[in-house]
Every structure is written in C-alpha cells, then in structure tokens.
Motif scaffolding. Structure first.
Motif, PDB file in Angstrom:
ATOM      1  N   LEU A 130       0.825  -1.205   0.000  1.00 33.01           N
ATOM      2  CA  LEU A 130       0.000   0.000   0.000  1.00 33.01           C
ATOM      3  C   LEU A 130       0.862   1.259   0.000  1.00 33.01           C
ATOM      4  N   THR A 131       0.388   2.269  -0.699  1.00 35.91           N
ATOM      5  CA  THR A 131       1.076   3.553  -0.765  1.00 35.91           C
ATOM      6  C   THR A 131       0.173   4.635  -0.183  1.00 35.91           C
ATOM      7  N   PRO A 132       0.640   5.373   0.833  1.00 35.68           N
ATOM      8  CA  PRO A 132      -0.189   6.452   1.395  1.00 35.68           C
ATOM      9  C   PRO A 132      -0.594   7.456   0.312  1.00 35.68           C
ATOM     10  N   THR A 133      -1.852   7.900   0.387  1.00 30.41           N
ATOM     11  CA  THR A 133      -2.382   8.854  -0.585  1.00 30.41           C
ATOM     12  C   THR A 133      -3.161   9.932   0.153  1.00 30.41           C
ATOM     13  N   PRO A 134      -2.655  11.170   0.192  1.00 32.04           N
ATOM     14  CA  PRO A 134      -3.407  12.242   0.866  1.00 32.04           C
ATOM     15  C   PRO A 134      -4.772  12.448   0.196  1.00 32.04           C
ATOM     16  N   VAL A 135      -5.826  12.400   0.994  1.00 32.54           N
ATOM     17  CA  VAL A 135      -7.179  12.610   0.476  1.00 32.54           C
ATOM     18  C   VAL A 135      -7.919  13.511   1.454  1.00 32.54           C
ATOM     19  N   SER A 136      -8.371  14.662   0.983  1.00 30.65           N
ATOM     20  CA  SER A 136      -9.185  15.563   1.798  1.00 30.65           C
ATOM     21  C   SER A 136     -10.580  15.596   1.210  1.00 30.65           C
ATOM     22  N   LYS A 137     -11.565  15.196   2.004  1.00 31.81           N
ATOM     23  CA  LYS A 137     -12.936  15.196   1.509  1.00 31.81           C
ATOM     24  C   LYS A 137     -13.390  16.615   1.164  1.00 31.81           C
ATOM     25  N   TYR A 138     -13.008  17.577   2.011  1.00 32.39           N
ATOM     26  CA  TYR A 138     -13.408  18.963   1.748  1.00 32.39           C
ATOM     27  C   TYR A 138     -12.765  19.479   0.479  1.00 32.39           C
ATOM     28  N   ARG A 139     -11.467  19.284   0.328  1.00 36.54           N
ATOM     29  CA  ARG A 139     -10.764  19.795  -0.837  1.00 36.54           C
ATOM     30  C   ARG A 139     -11.246  19.112  -2.120  1.00 36.54           C
ATOM     31  N   THR A 140     -11.555  17.817  -2.017  1.00 40.13           N
ATOM     32  CA  THR A 140     -12.070  17.090  -3.177  1.00 40.13           C
ATOM     33  C   THR A 140     -13.396  17.681  -3.633  1.00 40.13           C
ATOM     34  N   PHE A 141     -14.266  18.025  -2.653  1.00 38.64           N
ATOM     35  CA  PHE A 141     -15.546  18.620  -3.026  1.00 38.64           C
ATOM     36  C   PHE A 141     -15.362  19.986  -3.671  1.00 38.64           C
ATOM     37  N   VAL A 142     -14.515  20.820  -3.094  1.00 39.79           N
ATOM     38  CA  VAL A 142     -14.296  22.165  -3.648  1.00 39.79           C
ATOM     39  C   VAL A 142     -13.782  22.078  -5.078  1.00 39.79           C
ATOM     40  N   HIS A 143     -12.850  21.161  -5.313  1.00 44.03           N
ATOM     41  CA  HIS A 143     -12.343  20.962  -6.675  1.00 44.03           C
ATOM     42  C   HIS A 143     -13.478  20.525  -7.604  1.00 44.03           C
ATOM     43  N   ALA A 144     -14.244  19.515  -7.182  1.00 41.19           N
ATOM     44  CA  ALA A 144     -15.298  18.955  -8.026  1.00 41.19           C
ATOM     45  C   ALA A 144     -16.388  19.970  -8.330  1.00 41.19           C
ATOM     46  N   ALA A 145     -16.679  20.835  -7.356  1.00 42.03           N
ATOM     47  CA  ALA A 145     -17.736  21.831  -7.531  1.00 42.03           C
ATOM     48  C   ALA A 145     -17.247  23.092  -8.227  1.00 42.03           C
ATOM     49  N   GLY A 146     -15.932  23.219  -8.411  1.00 44.92           N
ATOM     50  CA  GLY A 146     -15.380  24.408  -9.054  1.00 44.92           C
ATOM     51  C   GLY A 146     -15.598  25.669  -8.247  1.00 44.92           C
ATOM     52  N   LEU A 147     -15.557  25.541  -6.928  1.00 44.57           N
ATOM     53  CA  LEU A 147     -15.866  26.691  -6.074  1.00 44.57           C
ATOM     54  C   LEU A 147     -14.725  27.687  -5.976  1.00 44.57           C
ATOM     55  N   ALA A 148     -13.487  27.197  -6.030  1.00 45.86           N
ATOM     56  CA  ALA A 148     -12.331  28.072  -5.826  1.00 45.86           C
ATOM     57  C   ALA A 148     -11.423  28.007  -7.048  1.00 45.86           C
ATOM     58  N   PRO A 149     -11.274  29.092  -7.786  1.00 45.78           N
ATOM     59  CA  PRO A 149     -10.397  29.091  -8.957  1.00 45.78           C
ATOM     60  C   PRO A 149      -8.942  28.909  -8.557  1.00 45.78           C
ATOM     61  N   ALA A 150      -8.165  28.355  -9.463  1.00 52.79           N
ATOM     62  CA  ALA A 150      -6.758  28.115  -9.192  1.00 52.79           C
ATOM     63  C   ALA A 150      -6.018  29.429  -8.990  1.00 52.79           C
ATOM     64  N   LYS A 151      -5.093  29.420  -8.055  1.00 51.66           N
ATOM     65  CA  LYS A 151      -4.232  30.590  -7.820  1.00 51.66           C
ATOM     66  C   LYS A 151      -2.803  30.196  -8.227  1.00 51.66           C
ATOM     67  N   THR A 152      -2.264  30.882  -9.196  1.00 49.69           N
ATOM     68  CA  THR A 152      -0.944  30.516  -9.707  1.00 49.69           C
ATOM     69  C   THR A 152       0.132  30.583  -8.638  1.00 49.69           C
ATOM     70  N   ALA A 153      -0.018  31.477  -7.671  1.00 50.85           N
ATOM     71  CA  ALA A 153       1.009  31.670  -6.650  1.00 50.85           C
ATOM     72  C   ALA A 153       1.208  30.436  -5.789  1.00 50.85           C
ATOM     73  N   ASN A 154       0.106  29.693  -5.546  1.00 51.11           N
ATOM     74  CA  ASN A 154       0.242  28.500  -4.712  1.00 51.11           C
ATOM     75  C   ASN A 154      -0.521  27.328  -5.287  1.00 51.11           C
ATOM     76  N   ALA A 155      -0.549  27.259  -6.603  1.00 55.87           N
ATOM     77  CA  ALA A 155      -1.293  26.170  -7.242  1.00 55.87           C
ATOM     78  C   ALA A 155      -0.710  24.818  -6.856  1.00 55.87           C
ATOM     79  N   THR A 156       0.623  24.754  -6.748  1.00 60.95           N
ATOM     80  CA  THR A 156       1.247  23.483  -6.371  1.00 60.95           C
ATOM     81  C   THR A 156       0.873  23.088  -4.956  1.00 60.95           C
ATOM     82  N   ALA A 157       0.867  24.050  -4.047  1.00 58.66           N
ATOM     83  CA  ALA A 157       0.555  23.754  -2.639  1.00 58.66           C
ATOM     84  C   ALA A 157      -0.879  23.328  -2.455  1.00 58.66           C
ATOM     85  N   CYS A 158      -1.768  23.828  -3.317  1.00 61.00           N
ATOM     86  CA  CYS A 158      -3.191  23.522  -3.140  1.00 61.00           C
ATOM     87  C   CYS A 158      -3.521  22.096  -3.511  1.00 61.00           C
ATOM     88  N   GLY A 159      -2.786  21.501  -4.429  1.00 63.97           N
ATOM     89  CA  GLY A 159      -3.009  20.103  -4.793  1.00 63.97           C
ATOM     90  C   GLY A 159      -4.389  19.824  -5.315  1.00 63.97           C
TER      91      GLY A 159
END
Length: 264
Positions: free
Chosen positions: A235-264
């Motif tokens: 098994l390989t650990p995989t970071p999963v955030s239910k909240y962040r997954t929903f925000v991504h799926a719903a398109g609630l928060a546009p990508a920010k180039t300054a920290n796009a990598t950190a946001c995952g």
C-alpha cells in the motif's frame, strides 16, 4: 444543554471504552497532543483482505449498523472564509479545519477542530444538541455554551458553512503494541453546497471518490499490525481531503498561480 467531550459514540460494544487516538482535550500541549493519520485509496478486494487480518484483533465501532453492513452514515458541514483561505492554505488557515459532524442520521452531533501537520493530527470536539446547530449563525452567544470556543473561532476567522459531505464509514477500534488504534473505511463520499448550519442528509448525488478511503490512526509509531498490512499489500499512502475534493469537483475556488502546487 451540551455534554462533555465525547469520543465513543455510545456505551455498547467492545470498543466503547476506548478513545480514538487523534482526540485530545482543548488544553492539551501541542507537542504531546499529536497522533498519526495515514490515508490510502483501496479497492474492495484490498479492504476485504485488511478486514480479514484485523477481525478478532480490533472491534467494530459501537455505532456500527448491521443494516448498513456495519457502517454508519457520517455527515459533516465544512467551513471556510469567503476567500477560501482554508482551501488555499493561507497563513493562519493552513492547519486547522472547523466542522460540525453528525454520526448516523439521528445520532450525536459534535463541533470539532481538526489540526493537521503532515501525517500528524489532533482533534478536539464537544458534543452539542442537534437543535443547537442553527445557533452557530448567531452574531453573539451567552458565553455559557459548551460550544462557545467553536463559535468564537468561527467569528474570529470569518468562517461560514461551505458544503455538507456525507459517507458510509465502517470503523474498527482497539489496541495494538500497547496503544489505541483506529481503522476506518469510507465509501460513497458525496457532497452538496451548504450555506446554512443544517445537518440534513445528503441525497443521491455522484460520488466524489471512486475507491474506498482507508485511514490508519495511531499514536507515536505505526503498530506492527498496520505495518504488516501495508507491507504485504504494497500500500502507498495517498493524501485525500474530503473537503478539498468537493471544492475541486464543484469548481468553487479558482486556481491561484502563486500557490497552485501547494493547493493540490
């Protein structure tokens, strides 16, 4: 009114006297009050193998419902600022999540702060009445409520409800290598927009994750029971955030180039 901090979801069951390893009191020292939470995305075949290995060693959570295959429904209202500072991990918002959570459709309700730093996690929560949840929208409370600390943080950080996420959880609790451990499997993770303090059921909407989210929770060091499972199944650990997954799926928060990598 509100009850004291609860960590067991009920009095029945073999594991009811144990506390989840990530739960701590509000005044606990930060360095001492840490546990580990390692997540994996699994197939049903992998879950079945893990369950066979822990059966007889860990007990089902006392809130398990045989009618749901020993699962129970968990529903959470997640919060963020109008600028989605929690999602973007803005300084001052990068480690804490504040949420309201209900176990079962009519079960206990908690206000909770989850603090996460890598795999290290600590949680503090207090049980409240379901009828008190709408009070979180009040601009001022009387100061005598057990959830006052939570309400104060909402006001200070300008947090408000963003979404309601639900899933079916099967949980095991017990001891291994002398410490308390918890193992959970979350299925059918789904979410809806929620701008109010309500814990209504989340209807039949598409699942956010197509696999089972497993969490291995323990204090100090991963016990041999979990190490063996991880090694034997590769098994390989995989970071999963239910909240962040929903925000991504719903398109609630546009990508920010300054920290796009950190946001995952």
């Amino acid at each position: 009114m509100a009850e004291a901090t609860d960590s067991t979801f009920g009095a029945a069951g073999a594991a009811s006297s144990l506390q989840s390893p990530s739960l701590f009191g509000l005044g606990a020292e930060a360095e001492a009050a840490t546990a580990y939470e390692v997540k994996f995305l699994l197939t049903e075949e992998q879950v079945a193998e893990i369950v066979s290995r822990v059966t007889g060693k860990l007990a089902l959570d006392s809130f398990a419902d045989p009618a749901l295959g020993n699962a129970y429904i968990t529903t959470s209202v997640y919060t963020d600022t109008p600028n989605f500072d929690v999602f973007y991990r803005t300084e001052g918002y990068d480690r804490d999540k504040f949420r309201v959570r209900r176990y079962g459709l009519t079960g206990p309700v908690f206000v909770e702060r989850k603090t996460k730093n890598g795999d290290k996690v600590r949680k503090h929560r207090v049980r409240i009445s379901a009828t008190e949840v709408p009070d979180l929208a009040a601009p001022v409370l009387n100061g005598e409520w057990a959830g006052e600390w939570f309400h104060s943080q909402l006001l200070q950080k300008q947090l408000r409800p963003v979404c309601r996420v639900a899933y079916e959880r099967v949980a095991y609790l017990g001891t291994a290598d002398g410490g308390t451990v918890r193992l959970t499997f979350d299925r059918n993770i789904r979410g809806v927009l929620a701008g109010e303090w309500k814990l209504e059921a989340v209807g039949p909407v598409p699942a956010l994750v197509d696999r089972v989210v497993a969490e291995f929770k323990f204090r100090t060091a991963m016990p041999a029971l979990f190490k063996g499972i991880v090694a034997d199944l590769g098994l390989t650990p995989t970071p999963v955030s239910k909240y962040r997954t929903f925000v991504h799926a719903a398109g609630l928060a546009p990508a920010k180039t300054a920290n796009a990598t950190a946001c995952g």
